[in-house]
Motif scaffolding. Structure first.
Motif, mmCIF file in Angstrom:
data_model
loop_
_atom_site.group_PDB
_atom_site.id
_atom_site.type_symbol
_atom_site.label_atom_id
_atom_site.label_comp_id
_atom_site.label_asym_id
_atom_site.label_seq_id
_atom_site.Cartn_x
_atom_site.Cartn_y
_atom_site.Cartn_z
ATOM 1 N N LEU A 34 0.617 -1.204 -0.075
ATOM 2 C CA LEU A 34 0.018 0.082 0.067
ATOM 3 C C LEU A 34 0.816 1.471 0.069
ATOM 4 O O LEU A 34 1.873 1.389 0.468
ATOM 5 C CB LEU A 34 -1.124 0.012 1.090
ATOM 6 C CG LEU A 34 -1.825 -1.262 1.359
ATOM 7 C CD1 LEU A 34 -1.311 -2.126 2.721
ATOM 8 C CD2 LEU A 34 -3.192 -0.798 1.521
ATOM 9 N N VAL A 39 -3.943 6.875 0.901
ATOM 10 C CA VAL A 39 -4.351 5.343 0.851
ATOM 11 C C VAL A 39 -4.543 5.117 2.262
ATOM 12 O O VAL A 39 -5.541 4.644 2.829
ATOM 13 C CB VAL A 39 -3.325 4.662 0.248
ATOM 14 C CG1 VAL A 39 -4.060 2.940 0.444
ATOM 15 C CG2 VAL A 39 -3.292 4.922 -1.193
ATOM 16 N N VAL A 183 -1.734 -1.140 -3.857
ATOM 17 C CA VAL A 183 -2.979 -0.202 -3.724
ATOM 18 C C VAL A 183 -2.343 1.330 -3.813
ATOM 19 O O VAL A 183 -1.561 1.652 -2.720
ATOM 20 C CB VAL A 183 -3.719 -0.406 -2.580
ATOM 21 C CG1 VAL A 183 -4.951 0.585 -2.314
ATOM 22 C CG2 VAL A 183 -4.151 -1.901 -2.442
ATOM 23 N N ASP A 185 -3.066 5.707 -5.253
ATOM 24 C CA ASP A 185 -4.057 6.784 -5.411
ATOM 25 C C ASP A 185 -3.667 7.655 -6.458
ATOM 26 O O ASP A 185 -4.230 8.759 -6.830
ATOM 27 C CB ASP A 185 -4.416 7.543 -4.066
ATOM 28 C CG ASP A 185 -3.442 8.482 -3.435
ATOM 29 O OD1 ASP A 185 -2.311 8.101 -3.502
ATOM 30 O OD2 ASP A 185 -3.711 9.518 -3.138
ATOM 31 N N HIS A 202 -6.878 0.982 -7.653
ATOM 32 C CA HIS A 202 -6.948 2.382 -7.180
ATOM 33 C C HIS A 202 -7.724 2.772 -6.114
ATOM 34 O O HIS A 202 -9.116 2.358 -6.020
ATOM 35 C CB HIS A 202 -7.347 3.117 -8.316
ATOM 36 C CG HIS A 202 -6.926 4.793 -8.374
ATOM 37 N ND1 HIS A 202 -5.815 5.119 -8.361
ATOM 38 C CD2 HIS A 202 -7.899 5.637 -7.956
ATOM 39 C CE1 HIS A 202 -6.133 6.534 -8.393
ATOM 40 N NE2 HIS A 202 -7.246 6.790 -8.150
ATOM 41 N N ALA A 203 -7.275 3.561 -4.983
ATOM 42 C CA ALA A 203 -8.052 3.783 -3.962
ATOM 43 C C ALA A 203 -8.758 5.008 -4.188
ATOM 44 O O ALA A 203 -8.263 6.017 -4.298
ATOM 45 C CB ALA A 203 -6.903 4.261 -2.689
ATOM 46 N N GLY A 206 -8.411 8.585 -2.240
ATOM 47 C CA GLY A 206 -7.182 9.208 -2.053
ATOM 48 C C GLY A 206 -7.441 10.726 -3.100
ATOM 49 O O GLY A 206 -8.364 11.087 -3.224
#
Ligand SMILES: [Mg+2]
Length: 240
Positions: A34, A39, A183, A185, A202-203, A206
């Motif tokens: 991550l 995120v 993960v 953004d 894709h977060a 974010g």
């Protein structure tokens, strides 16, 4: 997206297997890597405050929105792109102010609970961030999640959007790229994952937008858990 399948090491001959070794060999080897800013934690108030200090102390006129556009890249990379001179002095000001304002950061709703659910499902956790380790470490310590590796620009290799930090995190964890998810953004996160051969999610909570090809986008940490661990019974439980 195709959820990464667990990859186990080759099994030794049956006569050599002990119960402990069997448990280890059977253990799913999947990694959830991550990004940090946007995120795990909402650090925008910290960055805005630190950037204001840079503007005041160094006469930088670029607005925060210009800085924010390049988030995900290493600080010196961003300064070069913004045409800021005396990068080392600016970096010191930014880092000092960031540490002083670290209390303004807060975790996104559900992040901690979701990460613990991933660990319970035998995923290994790692952080891959362009934030310097001095600024990242206290934020991650406050988050209190069991990250097995943290890769920052202080380590070996090139920073995002190069694939290096993601690949190095996987070396740390002993997990194949095909069994990992990153993960992020920002578009640089997506590029870094693609170049590393790692699936990208894709977060949507974010700061940035994904690029093409359009990736999986989840709206919340809980959505991430539902996407990658749809069969886990605790998804509908009290954890999230
Ligand atoms: Mg980010």
């Amino acid at each position: 997206m195709t959820v990464p399948a667990p990859i186990s090491p080759p099994a030794p001959a049956a006569s050599e297997i002990t119960a402990v070794e069997r448990r280890h060999a059977d253990r799913a080897q999947r990694a959830l890597l991550l990004d940090l800013d946007g995120v795990l934690l909402d650090t925008r108030p910290v960055m805005q405050k630190a950037w204001r200090k840079v503007q005041e102390a160094h006469g930088v006129t670029r607005p925060f929105t210009d800085y924010e556009r390049h988030l995900g890249r290493e600080f010196g990379d961003i300064m070069q792109r913004l045409g800021v001179a005396d990068i080392n002095a600016v970096r010191r000001t930014y880092e000092t102010e960031s540490l002083a304002a670290a209390h303004l950061a807060h975790e996104f709703t559900g992040v901690v609970e979701v990460l613990h659910a991933f660990v319970a499902a035998d995923w290994r956790l790692g952080v891959v961030t362009s934030k310097h380790v001095d600024r990242a470490a206290p934020l991650l310590a406050h988050l209190g999640c069991p990250f097995a590796t943290v890769r920052t620009p202080a380590g070996a290799g090139r920073a995002k959007p190069a694939p290096d930090p993601i690949l190095l995190a996987l070396v740390d964890l002993g997990v194949d790229p095909a069994a990992a998810v990153y993960v992020g953004d920002m578009a640089v996160d997506q590029e870094s994952a693609a170049r590393a051969g790692v699936a990208y999610v894709h977060a949507g909570w974010g700061y940035g937008q994904p690029t093409s090809p359009v990736p999986e986008i989840v709206a919340s940490p809980k959505g991430l858990l539902q996407l990658l661990c749809p069969a886990e019974p605790f998804v509908e439980g009290s954890l999230v």
